[in-house]
Design a protein around this motif. Structure first.
Motif, PDB file in Angstrom:
ATOM      1  N   UNK A  97       0.830  -1.205   0.000  1.00 44.89           N
ATOM      2  CA  UNK A  97       0.000   0.000   0.000  1.00 44.89           C
ATOM      3  C   UNK A  97       0.862   1.251   0.000  1.00 44.89           C
ATOM      4  N   UNK A  98       2.004   1.193   0.723  1.00 47.83           N
ATOM      5  CA  UNK A  98       2.891   2.347   0.748  1.00 47.83           C
ATOM      6  C   UNK A  98       3.531   2.576  -0.615  1.00 47.83           C
ATOM      7  N   UNK A  99       3.753   1.492  -1.369  1.00 46.32           N
ATOM      8  CA  UNK A  99       4.348   1.641  -2.692  1.00 46.32           C
ATOM      9  C   UNK A  99       3.304   1.911  -3.768  1.00 46.32           C
ATOM     10  N   UNK A 100       2.054   1.979  -3.361  1.00 47.26           N
ATOM     11  CA  UNK A 100       1.012   2.231  -4.335  1.00 47.26           C
ATOM     12  C   UNK A 100       0.486   0.978  -4.987  1.00 47.26           C
ATOM     13  N   UNK A 101       0.894  -0.222  -4.489  1.00 47.53           N
ATOM     14  CA  UNK A 101       0.436  -1.453  -5.101  1.00 47.53           C
ATOM     15  C   UNK A 101      -0.944  -1.869  -4.661  1.00 47.53           C
ATOM     16  N   UNK A 102      -1.397  -1.360  -3.499  1.00 48.22           N
ATOM     17  CA  UNK A 102      -2.713  -1.734  -3.015  1.00 48.22           C
ATOM     18  C   UNK A 102      -3.800  -0.945  -3.721  1.00 48.22           C
ATOM     19  N   UNK A 103      -4.999  -1.488  -3.722  1.00 44.87           N
ATOM     20  CA  UNK A 103      -6.134  -0.816  -4.347  1.00 44.87           C
ATOM     21  C   UNK A 103      -7.280  -0.757  -3.362  1.00 44.87           C
ATOM     22  N   UNK A 104      -7.982   0.368  -3.349  1.00 44.40           N
ATOM     23  CA  UNK A 104      -9.111   0.538  -2.447  1.00 44.40           C
ATOM     24  C   UNK A 104     -10.331  -0.159  -3.011  1.00 44.40           C
ATOM     25  N   UNK A 105     -10.999  -0.904  -2.167  1.00 44.01           N
ATOM     26  CA  UNK A 105     -12.219  -1.581  -2.563  1.00 44.01           C
ATOM     27  C   UNK A 105     -13.338  -1.174  -1.619  1.00 44.01           C
ATOM     28  N   UNK A 106     -14.469  -0.776  -2.158  1.00 48.55           N
ATOM     29  CA  UNK A 106     -15.577  -0.396  -1.274  1.00 48.55           C
ATOM     30  C   UNK A 106     -16.125  -1.606  -0.538  1.00 48.55           C
ATOM     31  N   UNK A 107     -16.582  -1.374   0.660  1.00 46.23           N
ATOM     32  CA  UNK A 107     -17.173  -2.445   1.452  1.00 46.23           C
ATOM     33  C   UNK A 107     -18.578  -2.749   0.941  1.00 46.23           C
ATOM     34  N   UNK A 108     -19.133  -3.898   1.312  1.00 46.36           N
ATOM     35  CA  UNK A 108     -20.511  -4.187   0.894  1.00 46.36           C
ATOM     36  C   UNK A 108     -21.504  -3.119   1.335  1.00 46.36           C
ATOM     37  N   UNK A 109     -21.301  -2.566   2.542  1.00 49.27           N
ATOM     38  CA  UNK A 109     -22.242  -1.549   3.011  1.00 49.27           C
ATOM     39  C   UNK A 109     -22.081  -0.243   2.244  1.00 49.27           C
ATOM     40  N   UNK A 110     -20.865   0.097   1.860  1.00 49.67           N
ATOM     41  CA  UNK A 110     -20.674   1.308   1.066  1.00 49.67           C
ATOM     42  C   UNK A 110     -21.379   1.196  -0.280  1.00 49.67           C
ATOM     43  N   UNK A 111     -21.307   0.026  -0.891  1.00 47.61           N
ATOM     44  CA  UNK A 111     -22.005  -0.179  -2.167  1.00 47.61           C
ATOM     45  C   UNK A 111     -23.516  -0.156  -1.970  1.00 47.61           C
ATOM     46  N   UNK A 112     -23.990  -0.939  -0.997  1.00 47.00           N
ATOM     47  CA  UNK A 112     -25.431  -1.002  -0.758  1.00 47.00           C
ATOM     48  C   UNK A 112     -25.966   0.341  -0.272  1.00 47.00           C
ATOM     49  N   UNK A 113     -25.214   1.006   0.604  1.00 43.53           N
ATOM     50  CA  UNK A 113     -25.661   2.300   1.101  1.00 43.53           C
ATOM     51  C   UNK A 113     -25.724   3.355   0.019  1.00 43.53           C
ATOM     52  N   UNK A 114     -24.757   3.335  -0.901  1.00 38.23           N
ATOM     53  CA  UNK A 114     -24.767   4.307  -1.997  1.00 38.23           C
ATOM     54  C   UNK A 114     -25.972   4.087  -2.910  1.00 38.23           C
ATOM     55  N   UNK A 115     -26.241   2.836  -3.248  1.00 33.52           N
ATOM     56  CA  UNK A 115     -27.402   2.542  -4.087  1.00 33.52           C
ATOM     57  C   UNK A 115     -28.702   2.886  -3.368  1.00 33.52           C
ATOM     58  N   UNK A 116     -28.763   2.577  -2.074  1.00 32.24           N
ATOM     59  CA  UNK A 116     -29.960   2.903  -1.300  1.00 32.24           C
ATOM     60  C   UNK A 116     -30.149   4.413  -1.211  1.00 32.24           C
ATOM     61  N   UNK A 117     -29.056   5.141  -1.045  1.00 35.12           N
ATOM     62  CA  UNK A 117     -29.133   6.604  -0.971  1.00 35.12           C
ATOM     63  C   UNK A 117     -29.680   7.176  -2.277  1.00 35.12           C
TER      64      UNK A 117
END
Length: 249
Positions: free
Chosen positions: A17-37
């Motif tokens: 992650x420090x070298x930029x190799x990691x990638x952010x992935x949304x959690x199930x609640x972030x996905x469901x909450x965004x669609x619900x919103x």
């Protein structure tokens, strides 16, 4: 000949992650909450406001006309002592004065804000109870469906259909704040264990507890009935997570 030595390197956690190799992935609640919103905001803006919404719109109009001495929202009488003039309503009135919007327009814009506070508070509270990633999604589904799906145009009802009209009410904002208050209360009650002293290994600084008290006070001023439920929930969280109290029981 000297034997070659192979050195096996272990990747330290977080190094990619420090070298930029990691990638952010949304959690199930972030996905469901965004669609619900998105779904609820579109439905809320489409369904005509009615019933108690007229009273809340009148409160905004009264505060827009006179922020310091507003008249009663439902009669041509002095408004002193009216329970509708809470800090929540005053903030709406200030926004109406600054933007020139009417009471109905302010309610339309307040609904998505209250929904955001509600969704983030619910997710934070459930994560205090369990680290399972799908638990907040199930909690959101239970909140929206277990009440039933028929409309109930009263404050405090937040099932799926009622949210299309009740989101701009002070109760919706207060319930969202209550979830945040429970999350912060639960985190402190779970981490501190028995009451000892201030400083390392003891209680957290008093500023955090003072802020938490202000949050509960704000809930009380915005919607007193919700404040009663918030206080009972806080007592349950503290009693359940204090190891010394649990051992005594």
């Amino acid at each position: 000949m000297s034997a070659s030595v192979l050195v096996r390197r272990r990747t330290v956690d977080g190094a990619t992650a420090l070298r930029g190799g990691g990638s952010w992935r949304p959690s199930p609640y972030q996905c469901a909450g965004f669609l619900f919103f998105l779904m609820m905001v579109l439905a809320f803006w489409r369904v005509p406001l009615c019933c108690d919404a007229g009273q809340h719109a009148a409160v905004v109009e009264r505060l827009k006309a006179d922020l310091l001495r507003p008249r009663h929202p439902m009669a041509d009488l002095p408004g002193a002592g009216s329970p509708y003039y809470s800090p929540y309503a005053v903030a709406q009135g200030v926004f109406a004065r600054l933007t020139g919007l009417g009471g109905w327009e302010v309610l339309r814009l307040t609904g998505p804000l209250n929904l955001l506070v509600l969704l983030t508070g619910l997710g934070r509270f459930v994560r205090v109870l369990t680290p399972r990633p799908w638990a907040p999604v199930l909690a959101l589904a239970a909140t929206a469906l277990l009440w039933g799906v028929e409309r109930a145009w009263w404050s405090g009802y937040l099932n799926l259909m009622s949210m299309t009209g009740n989101l701009p009410y002070p109760s919706a904002f207060a319930i969202g704040l209550a979830f945040w208050a429970w999350a912060l209360t639960g985190a402190r009650a779970r981490d501190t264990g028995g009451v000892r002293y201030l400083g390392p290994g003891g209680l957290r600084p008093l500023s955090g507890y003072a802020g938490l008290g202000l949050l509960y006070g704000l809930i009380l001023l915005v919607h007193p009935i919700t404040a009663v439920a918030a206080a009972l929930g806080a007592l349950a969280l503290v009693a359940g997570w204090q190891r010394r109290w649990s051992a005594a029981l």
